[in-house]
Scaffold this active site. Sequence first.
Site, short mmCIF file in Angstrom:
data_model
loop_
_atom_site.label_atom_id
_atom_site.label_comp_id
_atom_site.label_asym_id
_atom_site.label_seq_id
_atom_site.Cartn_x
_atom_site.Cartn_y
_atom_site.Cartn_z
N CYS A 1 10.85 10.36 -1.44
CA CYS A 1 11.19 9.38 -2.47
C CYS A 1 10.80 9.96 -3.83
CB CYS A 1 10.51 8.04 -2.22
SG CYS A 1 8.71 8.11 -2.11
N GLU B 1 1.90 7.19 12.51
CA GLU B 1 1.29 7.05 11.19
C GLU B 1 -0.13 7.61 11.26
OE1 GLU B 1 0.13 6.68 7.56
OE2 GLU B 1 2.22 6.27 8.11
N GLY C 1 7.33 0.91 8.27
CA GLY C 1 8.24 0.67 9.37
C GLY C 1 9.70 0.52 9.00
N GLY C 2 10.06 0.77 7.75
CA GLY C 2 11.45 0.62 7.34
C GLY C 2 12.40 1.50 8.13
N LYS C 3 12.15 2.80 8.15
CA LYS C 3 13.03 3.71 8.86
C LYS C 3 12.88 3.56 10.37
CE LYS C 3 13.59 7.21 5.23
NZ LYS C 3 12.86 6.49 4.17
N ARG D 1 -2.63 1.68 8.08
CA ARG D 1 -1.17 1.63 7.95
C ARG D 1 -0.49 1.63 9.31
NH1 ARG D 1 1.56 2.97 3.47
NH2 ARG D 1 2.92 4.48 4.54
N ASP E 1 9.99 11.49 6.72
CA ASP E 1 9.95 10.94 5.36
C ASP E 1 8.57 11.29 4.82
OD1 ASP E 1 10.82 9.54 3.12
OD2 ASP E 1 9.89 7.68 3.81
#
Length: 457
Positions: free
Chosen positions: A231, A134, A114-116, A139, A178
Amino acid sequence: MTALPIDFIKSVGKMVPENETDDFIKALETNPPVSIRYNPFKTPEQPATGYPVPWCKDAQYLTERPIFTLDPLFHAGSYYVGEASSMFLETCFNHIKKQLPLKPKILDLCAAPGGKSTHIAALAGDEALLVANEVIRSRANILSENTKKWGLGNTVVTNNDPARFASIPHFFDLMLADVPCSGEGMFRKQPSAREEWSLNHVELCAARQQRILADVWDTLRPGGFLIYSTCTFNTLENEENVRWIAETLGAEVLSPEIPEEWGITKTEVKGGTAFRFFPHKIQGEGLFMALLQKKGSEHSEQRSAAKKGSRKLLNPIPKKERNAINIWWEKPEQWDFFAYNNQVVGCRTGWEPDMEQLMKHLNIIYFGTEAGQLIRGELKPEHALALSPNLSKTVVPIAHLSLDEAQNFLRKQPLPPELFEPGLNLVCFQGTPVGWAKRIAARINNLYPKEYRIQHL
């Protein structure tokens, strides 16, 4: 820590200049920095706990890593513990913000934890409609929990394979991807990433990323925007895939301007600029990010919408019952309320047609703000309502707890009854709500959800 893979070390020269390779490899053996991003809807004035992340106005680096689990403000959604490099999302969003509708529809395709999602939810504002998806159900549940903590009420959490989104063509104005990757940028945070890495895995990831993007491309409207990120460091999953998106799917690579002193490495792709984050040049983990615009122009009839006369899946709360709900909201006139799964759910006014469309095609885990249950004409509030910035704080008494008391509340340990007024109380720490408690005579009924309680440390 497990040694860096030999094949990875051999490939470093393709990613960084020869005179930087030693510094790059040494940086991967150091401790990663710690950074947090504040929730501007709950913490408009940031405490001076660290020093700024240059590309994110609400973020700070911390000089040491505290035990976040013991901080009530962490559980209240006042901030998110996130990786600083990924917060460059803000720069990309600001570059296109004026080209988006006033109430944009946004898809975060691979959203957990949930960061972005929480970041773009704050950047776009609570009138936006964000779908945070997701694929893995466990998750997705974590994503749902973090969405509730963040509390903005502008997010729909879904659990779907990316291919499902093809059923709602031209729905979104902006898409974040992402994508799952080989994880080279996580080599110092997650030792398992080193063990799982191989050249074959890199190739498999690159192919999977293309498949994911091809599956969802039609759900992005012509003229809409894609923020693509990984990443990882290798060019196959980064520049080569951006080139593939531009040439095969049809997109232009854009070029947001950034200050040189940020230390971010620019890389040219198809006439545009992508961005690389190397740990020997910036304080953060490995990240690659590119901003693209889908080719073509949209006509109004292309936009997905619920068909007239189709069966309704959302049931509006009758007007005669609205007063029992309105009193809990700061600005109830800006919200619609629906009965869904035995709950009253609040959504920003105007969401209903889009929510009907999403519900017909997607598996939805959570959306809006779960307000509670209507029982005999009164609302029994849910935990999510306590964490909402839209909650009116005049409905019930407020119990202001100290740090020790708030930690005991989060552990569901006994608390002195004199801290609470008779009946329902909003429990706060440093003025920020963390949950509900009810005093019945000399007994305190702690209403903090059992599944969220913190363990003894």
